[in-house]
Design a protein around this motif. Structure first.
Motif: not given
Length: 95
Positions: A55, A57, A59, A61-62, A64-66, A69
């Protein structure tokens, strides 16, 4: 399951923190380079179900979704993580 979400674990101080925390908590190690995370996992206490997550960090916006998932979105998974200082907030989320 409760995890400590640890970014920067591949740095010298991050590895020290991970090693210490791994004795008490299951860790979710975060990083952009899988190779670096794979070097740290064998150093951690094997009694805890430590995980790794690729991941970036930077980014925001990505994140929480990652995490949703990765954790599957079910059950009582809790994440506590201090994000980089520039964001000036903590993420505490149940997934």
């Amino acid at each position: 399951m409760k995890y400590v979400f640890l970014t920067g674990a591949s740095s010298d101080i991050g590895t020290q923190i991970a090693t210490t925390l791994s004795k008490t908590y299951p860790l979710l190690l975060c990083g952009r380079e899988e190779k670096s995370l794979d070097k740290i996992l064998p150093q951690l206490d094997p009694k805890q179900p430590h995980q790794k997550l690729l991941l970036d960090c930077n980014q925001i916006a990505t994140i929480k979704p990652q995490l949703q998932n990765f954790l599957g979105g079910g059950g009582d998974n809790r994440i506590l993580c201090p994000l980089r200082r520039k964001f000036k907030f903590w993420l505490y989320q149940t997934f």
